[in-house]
Write an enzyme that holds these catalytic residues in place. Structure first.
Site, PDB file in Angstrom:
ATOM      1  N   SER A 196       0.783  -1.122   0.253  1.00 18.67           N
ATOM      2  CA  SER A 196      -0.143   0.004  -0.093  1.00 18.67           C
ATOM      3  C   SER A 196       1.008   1.244  -0.044  1.00 18.67           C
ATOM      4  O   SER A 196       1.964   1.148   0.485  1.00 18.67           O
ATOM      5  CB  SER A 196      -1.104  -0.086   1.288  1.00 18.67           C
ATOM      6  OG  SER A 196      -0.216   0.535   2.377  1.00 18.67           O
ATOM      7  N   ASP A 197       0.364   2.274  -0.699  1.00 24.35           N
ATOM      8  CA  ASP A 197       0.918   3.773  -0.396  1.00 24.35           C
ATOM      9  C   ASP A 197       0.903   3.905   1.126  1.00 24.35           C
ATOM     10  O   ASP A 197       0.100   3.225   2.099  1.00 24.35           O
ATOM     11  CB  ASP A 197       0.206   4.685  -1.092  1.00 24.35           C
ATOM     12  CG  ASP A 197       1.094   5.816  -1.397  1.00 24.35           C
ATOM     13  OD1 ASP A 197       2.303   5.943  -0.669  1.00 24.35           O
ATOM     14  OD2 ASP A 197       0.897   6.679  -1.956  1.00 24.35           O
ATOM     15  N   CYS A 198       1.730   4.594   1.765  1.00 25.28           N
ATOM     16  CA  CYS A 198       1.919   4.848   3.277  1.00 25.28           C
ATOM     17  C   CYS A 198       0.583   5.319   3.763  1.00 25.28           C
ATOM     18  O   CYS A 198       0.319   6.435   3.498  1.00 25.28           O
ATOM     19  CB  CYS A 198       3.187   5.591   3.418  1.00 25.28           C
ATOM     20  SG  CYS A 198       4.795   4.650   3.089  1.00 25.28           S
ATOM     21  N   ALA A 252      -2.334   4.178   3.512  1.00 26.05           N
ATOM     22  CA  ALA A 252      -3.475   3.976   2.579  1.00 26.05           C
ATOM     23  C   ALA A 252      -4.491   2.998   3.397  1.00 26.05           C
ATOM     24  O   ALA A 252      -5.780   3.520   3.089  1.00 26.05           O
ATOM     25  CB  ALA A 252      -3.096   3.537   1.292  1.00 26.05           C
TER      26      ALA A 252
END
Length: 867
Positions: A261-263, A265
């Site tokens: 995941s993006d941080c 997210a």
């Protein structure tokens, strides 16, 4: 009796040996499955978070999955710093991108090896590189567009494939590192709403524009991981979208790696998307959709999710096996068989790698205008070097960067090439209203009368004893992220005291500012600084996040004693002593420099202080890292106009991560060069281009529009009216544009057939000749014009090659246009090769902008292509 048991003992030992051999022959997935089976539920959940802890009883070292390598091994000390990604894209050179990727992963390996396989690796110390960013740069207002390869899906995909190949190497079972194309998908601003933004993208635009680069990165580039985006798509957060991550990515594209995941997210799904009521349910939905790893700690609630039946233990095991299989492939356990074990720290920012950085910077330069052959500058020319970007480190390094060991600013590069006695420098303006810039050397004087300040460097925090090093620093503009500024000091423990005189150029009101580039997750434990003017403490920051600025009024130009003390004991990343000076005083200094010169080189544009990721900025033209106006900021425009009033040749060097509407400069400047954020060797590269030592051959990877009014609403992800493919207006400079100090001509286009059956490959060739008087690079571009269709792009890039030709030399260039390159997408998102009459253009830019030749052909039949 003892000897009687020997046959049995031998048999047991034989089984053990056989078992060990079998283990060595197991696939990484089988090894991972065996390891995961030994973990407790709590251990399993902890390993699904990016900061995975050690499990000593199983021989598992701690490993943080977060490492960066956008344009150099980043955030982990000294490294080779290449041009920002948008500059790399301007090279249009896939071989260069592969070499950059190879350098990034080689330096990451060197640092990994220095810690040692089987030992704990913290954040930015690992081999899972969260790059490249291949989102489509659909709108120049987006601050993070600088991280991408531009606006075209074909160009972005081909450059991504090359970069990924460089990162991972040739052996898929033993990658040098693992690349992570991001952010999957339709993610390109605005920054202000990115954590909860829902993209209502059409099936056509998704398939025709936003997915192709990712498809190429996965199916052809064989990327080992993918990062999902913050935004939602039609109401479903990307990291919880099973159709995207499982059906499309793993099913249609055959992806075998892991998804991160993006941080934060996953937490965003709960807090901003309101997708689920708590993180247990958001985590369960994301894991089951196909997100294996959480950059953050929301997955800690997967224990609760299992207890409440939101997710099955088997789903957790599936993701863990993907993650540990990647760690086995990377050789983290140090079995002695790694082909990369010999990579040492001597390869970090080596002389060879610095040459690559120079080559990349040179190839990134785009000559936009060159009236009356103003460039190259004549030998012996006296130069007035002006502008806020002429002597700043931050406009070399951009964002997501490593620490440059010996960066060359444009001012330093021009002094080196033309001679310091022929360069007259004045800063002239800030980047934008209310945005401080580093105080220039012209406003400092040491005790001995030299430009700059005396710097005393201590390996203690109390300034006791004698300094380890004393030196003159021209400006206080330093990046020391995870690096010691002097030998003998620890990267996390030193102090510096600068002293001398501050020389205001005129009476008036000044803002003095100290900028410490803060570690963003250090919980307000930051480096303290103290600033003294005339012996009076005017700033005393004890390490919080408040702005460090003070307003001072000076009544005259008398020198003022100045002292700055900086105590570094944490993870903050550097220090800058900045100012905002009276506009009239700075313009007067610029005029004085111009009077002494034969020609003017003005370094204007943007900076990472005003464009970037989720910045805390709200000044005219800029908001939160994005732009609200694509024109040159007014203070810099005033500088250009004042300089041009002299009547002397004006060369504008644009340093930015995006397109800037240089309308006035296009009319009035003699020459314009787009230099982007050019990396550690950027100043030297710019000087070589201006001097004619190197013939620029870069091309624009984005459209330069004339005005913000030419753009659709920023929040709209519809491609109509955007990028060269769908913009129907007249651009300032078109995508693919770039000039040279020589001239190229095209002839003899040839097709393998004029009647092509749908699904077959078309071969296209043409002759390109250097008709000028000097060697140079040409970027041969191929554009396809499809049959009339309301959804079809105006032109579509389907091929390109960067070629080097000596004066008078010609070469036959050939392209293989596969069915996907010849296809189009309908309103329902179905991609097919369709019957009809087509035209291809081969030239140095788009049809109508550059010299080239055309050829026509017909496709018969129709073939639907896989998603």
């Amino acid at each position: 009796m003892m000897f009687a048991n020997l046959p049995r003992l031998a048999a047991v030992l034989g089984l053990l040996v056989t078992g060990a051999a079998f283990a060595q022959q197991q696939t990484p997935e089988a090894q991972a499955a065996a390891l995961v089976a030994k973990m407790t539920p709590a251990e399993k959940v902890a390993q699904l978070q990016s900061g995975a802890p050690a499990i000593p009883r199983l021989g598992i070292a701690a490993y943080d999955w977060w490492s960066e390598g956008l344009h150099g091994n980043a955030r982990n000390g000294y490294a080779t710093v290449f041009p920002q990604a948008i500059g790399l894209a301007a090279s249009w050179d896939t071989q260069l991108l592969q070499q950059v990727g190879t350098t990034v992963s080689t330096e990451a390996r060197a640092k990994f090896n220095a810690i040692g396989a089987g030992h704990d690796h913290g954040r930015y110390q690992g081999l899972t590189i969260w790059s490249p960013n291949i989102n489509i740069f659909r709108d120049p207002r987006w601050g993070r567009g600088q991280e991408t390869y531009g606006e075209d899906p074909f160009l972005a995909g081909r450059l991504a494939m090359a970069f990924i190949h460089g990162i991972q190497g040739d052996d898929s079972e033993h990658p040098r590192a693992i690349a992570t194309p991001k952010h999957f998908v339709v993610h390109s601003g605005p920054e202000a709403g990115r954590h909860g933004f829902d993209v209502d993208v059409s099936p056509h635009d998704l398939e025709a524009t936003y997915l192709p680069a990712f498809r190429a990165a996965v199916t052809e580039g064989q990327a080992g991981s993918v990062m999902c985006a913050y935004n939602a798509i039609h109401g479903t957060p990307a990291c919880a979208d099973g159709d995207l991550l499982t059906t499309r990515l793993r099913g249609d594209w055959g992806f075998k790696g892991f998804v991160v995941s993006d941080c934060d997210a996953i937490d965003d799904e709960t807090r901003f998307h309101y997708f689920k009521p708590d993180n247990a349910q958001s985590s369960a939905a994301s894991l089951q959709a196909g997100t294996d790893l959480d950059c953050g700690d929301a997955y800690a609630d997967l224990l609760e999710a299992m207890q409440k039946g939101y997710v099955k233990a088997s789903a957790i095991d599936t993701s863990l096996i993907r993650l540990f299989a990647a760690r086995y492939r990377l050789g983290e356990w140090g079995d002695g068989k790694s082909p990369y074990a010999g990579i040492g720290m001597d390869q970090v920012d080596s002389a060879e790698h610095r040459q690559y950085a120079l080559k990349a910077a040179l190839e990134s330069m785009v000559l936009l205008k060159n009236e009356h052959a103003t460039l190259p500058l004549r030998s012996g020319t006296r130069l007035a070097v002006l502008g806020p970007n002429a002597d700043t480190l931050e406009t070399l390094e951009a964002n997501y960067h490593g620490t440059a060991r010996a960066p060359i600013t444009p001012l330093a590069g021009l002094r080196e090439r033309f001679g310091a006695d022929r360069v007259y420098y004045a800063q002239g303006a800030p980047i934008a209203e209310g945005v401080p810039v580093p105080i220039p050397e012209t406003a400092f004087r040491t005790k001995s009368g030299r430009p700059g300040l005396d710097g005393e460097y201590f390996d203690k925090l109390d300034f006791s004893g004698r300094p380890v090093v004393t030196r003159t620093d021209r400006v206080i503009d330093f990046d020391w992220d995870e690096a010691a500024p002097i030998g003998g000091a620890q990267p996390g423990r030193y102090a510096v005291r600068w002293s001398g005189e501050w020389l205001p150029p005129a009476a008036g009101d000044y803002t003095l500012a100290v900028q410490v580039d803060r570690c963003f997750d250090c919980n307000n434990q930051h480096d303290p600084v103290r600033l003294y003017v005339d012996g009076r403490k005017v700033l005393d920051d004890n390490g919080d996040d408040t702005p460090m600025q003070v307003q001072l009024h000076v009544a005259d130009q008398h020198p003022h004693a100045i002292r700055l003390e900086y105590l570094h004991s944490g993870r903050d990343q550097g220090v800058r002593l900045q100012w905002l000076a009276p506009a009239g005083a700075q313009l007067a200094q610029a005029e004085a420099a111009v009077r002494s010169a034969d020609a003017i080189v003005a370094f204007v544009g943007l900076s990472p202080d005003v464009e970037g990721e989720e910045l805390k900025i709200d000044v005219p033209g800029f908001n939160g890292g994005d732009r609200t106006d694509i024109g040159l900021p007014q203070a810099q425009q005033a500088l250009l106009e004042r300089a041009a009033a002299s009547g002397k040749p004006l060369v504008v060097v644009l340093m930015s991560g995006s397109a800037v509407a240089l309308n006035w400069a296009k009319q009035r400047a003699a020459a314009i060069v787009a230099a982007w954020y050019p990396g550690e060797e950027g100043g030297r590269a710019i000087a070589q281009v201006l001097a004619g030592d190197y013939n620029p051959g870069g091309r624009l990877p984005v459209t330069f529009y004339r005005s913000t009014r030419d753009l659709p609403p920023f929040v709209s992800y519809s491609t109509q009216g955007r990028t060269y493919r769908y913009f129907t207006g007249t651009p300032l400079y078109p995508f693919g544009h770039g000039l040279s100090y020589t001239h190229f001509a095209y002839a003899e286009p040839q097709l393998s057939t004029a009647q092509l059956a749908a699904g077959k490959t078309l071969t296209l060739s043409a002759t390109v000749r250097n008709d000028g008087g000097r060697e140079g690079d040409e970027v041969v571009q191929v554009y396809l014009d499809a049959p009339d269709d309301a959804l079809a792009p105006r032109h579509a890039l389907v091929g390109f090659q960067r070629v080097h030709l000596a004066a008078g030399q010609s070469r036959r260039v050939s392209f293989q246009l596969a069915p996907r390159q010849l296809s189009s997408v309908d309103a329902a998102g179905e991609r097919a090769v369709k019957s009809g009459h087509y035209r291809v253009f081969v030239g140095g830019g788009q049809p109508g902008d550059a010299a080239g030749v055309t050829a026509a052909f017909t496709i018969g039949g129709r073939l639907v292509l896989p998603r």
